[in-house]
Write an enzyme that holds these catalytic residues in place. Sequence first.
Site, PDB file in Angstrom:
ATOM      1  N   CYS A 158       0.847  -1.190   0.000  1.00 27.86           N
ATOM      2  CA  CYS A 158       0.000   0.000   0.000  1.00 27.86           C
ATOM      3  C   CYS A 158       0.890   1.250   0.000  1.00 27.86           C
ATOM      4  O   CYS A 158       2.048   1.191   0.375  1.00 27.86           O
ATOM      5  CB  CYS A 158      -0.938   0.094   1.195  1.00 27.86           C
ATOM      6  SG  CYS A 158      -1.957  -1.358   1.436  1.00 27.86           S
ATOM      7  N   ARG A 196       3.169   0.059  -5.379  1.00 22.56           N
ATOM      8  CA  ARG A 196       3.102  -0.646  -4.087  1.00 22.56           C
ATOM      9  C   ARG A 196       1.757  -1.341  -3.870  1.00 22.56           C
ATOM     10  O   ARG A 196       1.604  -2.128  -2.947  1.00 22.56           O
ATOM     11  CB  ARG A 196       3.320   0.343  -2.944  1.00 22.56           C
ATOM     12  CG  ARG A 196       4.719   0.893  -2.881  1.00 22.56           C
ATOM     13  CD  ARG A 196       4.788   1.978  -1.834  1.00 22.56           C
ATOM     14  NE  ARG A 196       4.514   1.450  -0.511  1.00 22.56           N
ATOM     15  CZ  ARG A 196       5.441   1.098   0.353  1.00 22.56           C
ATOM     16  NH1 ARG A 196       6.707   1.192   0.026  1.00 22.56           N
ATOM     17  NH2 ARG A 196       5.119   0.653   1.533  1.00 22.56           N
ATOM     18  N   TRP A 205      -3.209  -2.428  -1.522  1.00 22.18           N
ATOM     19  CA  TRP A 205      -2.966  -3.829  -1.875  1.00 22.18           C
ATOM     20  C   TRP A 205      -3.673  -4.634  -0.799  1.00 22.18           C
ATOM     21  O   TRP A 205      -3.269  -4.617   0.358  1.00 22.18           O
ATOM     22  CB  TRP A 205      -1.467  -4.115  -1.888  1.00 22.18           C
ATOM     23  CG  TRP A 205      -1.127  -5.478  -2.385  1.00 22.18           C
ATOM     24  CD1 TRP A 205      -0.956  -5.849  -3.690  1.00 22.18           C
ATOM     25  CD2 TRP A 205      -0.892  -6.650  -1.600  1.00 22.18           C
ATOM     26  NE1 TRP A 205      -0.637  -7.186  -3.745  1.00 22.18           N
ATOM     27  CE2 TRP A 205      -0.599  -7.703  -2.495  1.00 22.18           C
ATOM     28  CE3 TRP A 205      -0.921  -6.926  -0.242  1.00 22.18           C
ATOM     29  CZ2 TRP A 205      -0.325  -8.991  -2.058  1.00 22.18           C
ATOM     30  CZ3 TRP A 205      -0.654  -8.209   0.191  1.00 22.18           C
ATOM     31  CH2 TRP A 205      -0.361  -9.229  -0.727  1.00 22.18           C
ATOM     32  N   GLY A 261      -0.216  -1.645   6.591  1.00 27.35           N
ATOM     33  CA  GLY A 261       0.205  -2.629   7.579  1.00 27.35           C
ATOM     34  C   GLY A 261      -0.970  -3.500   7.992  1.00 27.35           C
ATOM     35  O   GLY A 261      -1.952  -3.624   7.256  1.00 27.35           O
ATOM     36  N   GLU A 290      15.412 -17.778 -10.280  1.00 21.74           N
ATOM     37  CA  GLU A 290      15.074 -16.381 -10.540  1.00 21.74           C
ATOM     38  C   GLU A 290      14.395 -16.233 -11.912  1.00 21.74           C
ATOM     39  O   GLU A 290      13.426 -15.491 -12.053  1.00 21.74           O
ATOM     40  CB  GLU A 290      16.357 -15.520 -10.447  1.00 21.74           C
ATOM     41  CG  GLU A 290      16.201 -14.055 -10.774  1.00 21.74           C
ATOM     42  CD  GLU A 290      15.182 -13.311  -9.914  1.00 21.74           C
ATOM     43  OE1 GLU A 290      14.691 -13.866  -8.923  1.00 21.74           O
ATOM     44  OE2 GLU A 290      14.847 -12.174 -10.291  1.00 21.74           O
ATOM     45  N   LYS A 309       5.166  -3.878  -5.034  1.00 20.14           N
ATOM     46  CA  LYS A 309       6.617  -3.721  -5.068  1.00 20.14           C
ATOM     47  C   LYS A 309       7.253  -3.932  -3.703  1.00 20.14           C
ATOM     48  O   LYS A 309       8.317  -4.504  -3.581  1.00 20.14           O
ATOM     49  CB  LYS A 309       6.952  -2.324  -5.596  1.00 20.14           C
ATOM     50  CG  LYS A 309       8.439  -2.055  -5.765  1.00 20.14           C
ATOM     51  CD  LYS A 309       9.019  -2.904  -6.873  1.00 20.14           C
ATOM     52  CE  LYS A 309      10.514  -2.802  -6.975  1.00 20.14           C
ATOM     53  NZ  LYS A 309      11.074  -3.937  -7.732  1.00 20.14           N
TER      54      LYS A 309
HETATM   55  O1  M6R Z   1      12.426  -5.505  -1.315  1.00 19.45           O
HETATM   56  P1  M6R Z   1      12.839  -6.943  -1.149  1.00 19.45           P
HETATM   57  O2  M6R Z   1      14.039  -7.303  -1.946  1.00 19.45           O
HETATM   58  O3  M6R Z   1      12.994  -7.331   0.284  1.00 19.45           O
HETATM   59  O4  M6R Z   1      11.624  -7.775  -1.728  1.00 19.45           O
HETATM   60  C1  M6R Z   1      11.585  -9.161  -1.638  1.00 19.45           C
HETATM   61  C2  M6R Z   1      10.557  -9.722  -2.581  1.00 19.45           C
HETATM   62  O5  M6R Z   1       9.277  -9.293  -2.231  1.00 19.45           O
HETATM   63  C3  M6R Z   1      10.836  -9.340  -4.033  1.00 19.45           C
HETATM   64  O6  M6R Z   1      12.106  -9.722  -4.429  1.00 19.45           O
HETATM   65  C4  M6R Z   1       9.787  -9.988  -4.972  1.00 19.45           C
HETATM   66  O7  M6R Z   1       9.981 -11.368  -5.005  1.00 19.45           O
HETATM   67  C5  M6R Z   1       9.876  -9.367  -6.366  1.00 19.45           C
HETATM   68  N1  M6R Z   1       8.569  -9.193  -6.891  1.00 19.45           N
HETATM   69  C6  M6R Z   1      10.660 -10.192  -7.317  1.00 19.45           C
HETATM   70  O8  M6R Z   1      10.587  -9.759  -8.626  1.00 19.45           O
END
Ligand code: M6R
Length: 604
Positions: free
Chosen positions: A2, A27, A75, A100, A480, A599
């Site tokens: 969010c 987000r 979200w 949150g 990945e 995100k």
């Molecule tokens: O901000 P972070 O790297 O901690 O986020 C972790 C995951 O939420 C993030 O990598 C997510 O898997 C992405 N959508 C991958 O493309």
Amino acid sequence: MCGIVGYIGQKNTKEILLEGLKELEYRGYDSAGIAVLQDGDFTNYKAVGKLVNLEEKTKDFVTESFAVGIGHTRWATHGKPTELNAHPHLGESSYVVHNGIIENYASLKKELTQKGVTFLSQTDTEVIVHQFEKNLKNSPDTFEAFSKTIKELQGAYAILLVTKSEPDTIYFAKHGSPMLVGVNKENEKYFASSDTPLIGHCQKVNYFEDGDYGYVTPDETAIFSKNGTKKEPHFCELSQNKLSAQKNGFRFFMEKEIYEQREVIADTLMGRLSEDAILFDELESSLFEGIKEIKLCACGTSYHSALCASYLFERYSKIKTSVEIASEFRYRKPIMTKDTLFIVISQSGETADTLETLKMAKEAGLKTLVICNVDNSSMVRLAEASILTRAGIEKGVASTKAFATQVVVFWMLSLYLAKLTNALEKSEIAKQIALLREVPASCAVTDNMHERIKRLSKRYLHGHGFFFIGRDIFFPLALEGALKLKEISYLHAEGYPSGEMKHGPIALADPELFTIALLPQHLLYEKSKSNVEELSARDSTICAISPLEFDKADDFIPISTCRDYMLEFFEMMVVVQLLSLEISVRLGNDVDMPRNLAKSVTVE
Ligand code: M6R
């Protein structure tokens, strides 16, 4: 998860809130809403779906004089993405936005309902505004009622609340979810859950700390810490560089970010390489004193880069390394010993599960390090030491350049540690450093490569699934690649170690099962090749990515002949990213804002 914005000032409040939400839309984009308090009256708009729907609804709404406003892009956690569940949530004369989870919302809601309060939404957030109004009825002072409310909440939150009883004030609270306030010379006040909406509006910002709550008026920024003591705001300079947040002529942010990898990796390396040593000025060597092993903890793509790190740390630094998924680690009562360096990895620095593991490690007295892309993020502020990845703002929900820079940092860190532990000869470190200098070039996207992938992508739009396979460090790259494809194409994809196929997954092999085979020349080539041959013999459709032509493949994406497997790694990384992108484009999906994702995952 969010996005939250808030504004106090004389300018066009509606536009400021909508512009801010646009910056945060990545987000969460199930629904959005704003509430503006002007001349003693509230105006509120909400819309389901992307922000354009809210823009359309508010097109005739004008805000010209002093106003106080809050906005939110959602979200969904509790309750479906409907207009009623969209924020801001209304009490009798107040509105609230929240990021949150309020963990005790069910018991609060029960009590309020018994007292006759009617709830309109299914959200946890709505209890905040009703609880506040209940407290306000029993208190002569609005801030006292707000403080009491905050003390009654359990969970993670960033909250903004506006109320008619104090029409020039925004009340705020932060615990576990990010939020900051910005000020400028025109005496305006801006709130947001990350700094991008404030760029161009404010020069100075205060990042709230966990437990902070208070109120902001045109003339005052009053911050109280968890124990109720008033504290001075800590304003710091806000960087004003917004250029990198724009698309620069690319179709999607993700595409721009794939192309940008060359430059951001060069930035990540800058000033950190000498002839035969890695220079991390940000690290004290005492951080590694007494360390016998390393534990890495992260989520999603960052978890995959942590897996890559485990190969590099054991191979080059000769330090025992383990990797954990943060959401698992935090609840399994892990054994944490003080001779372990605890490293968290996060693009955003705000991921709730990862942040929690960092807190656990700190509480257990471990030394902590964060590899992060966002300076001033919660993790950077909390960890004992940090290395910034310098990838710049990453807007595509599917992470690309953040992953690339994380792996580069880990490669550097493995050599830095190798020097500390005398695990590698000086000449070998120098050789590795020379290779590191070649990484930016390995990540360059050539027209030929991109065109070939675009053309091939049309053959991979159906089928019953994809296997991405690789060995050694190419296994996390396979994971990945599969995650990227899943996220933006919505096709089923799995990453597997090549040698594991015959232990079960090969049962799925048929022409409609697509295998994306990572075949580096410089690491276990013959072994990986045999694994792909086994799949080919069972008629799986094979797309091989390799510098060496492979006659058992149906499709072949060549990478250049490099002198080391790590350079092959980065070239292949670009190939799998582009392949996912082009498949997603052909399927007509929203590449930058794929369904169901956000995100920054600041809820567990
Ligand atoms: O901000 P972070 O790297 O901690 O986020 C972790 C995951 O939420 C993030 O990598 C997510 O898997 C992405 N959508 C991958 O493309």
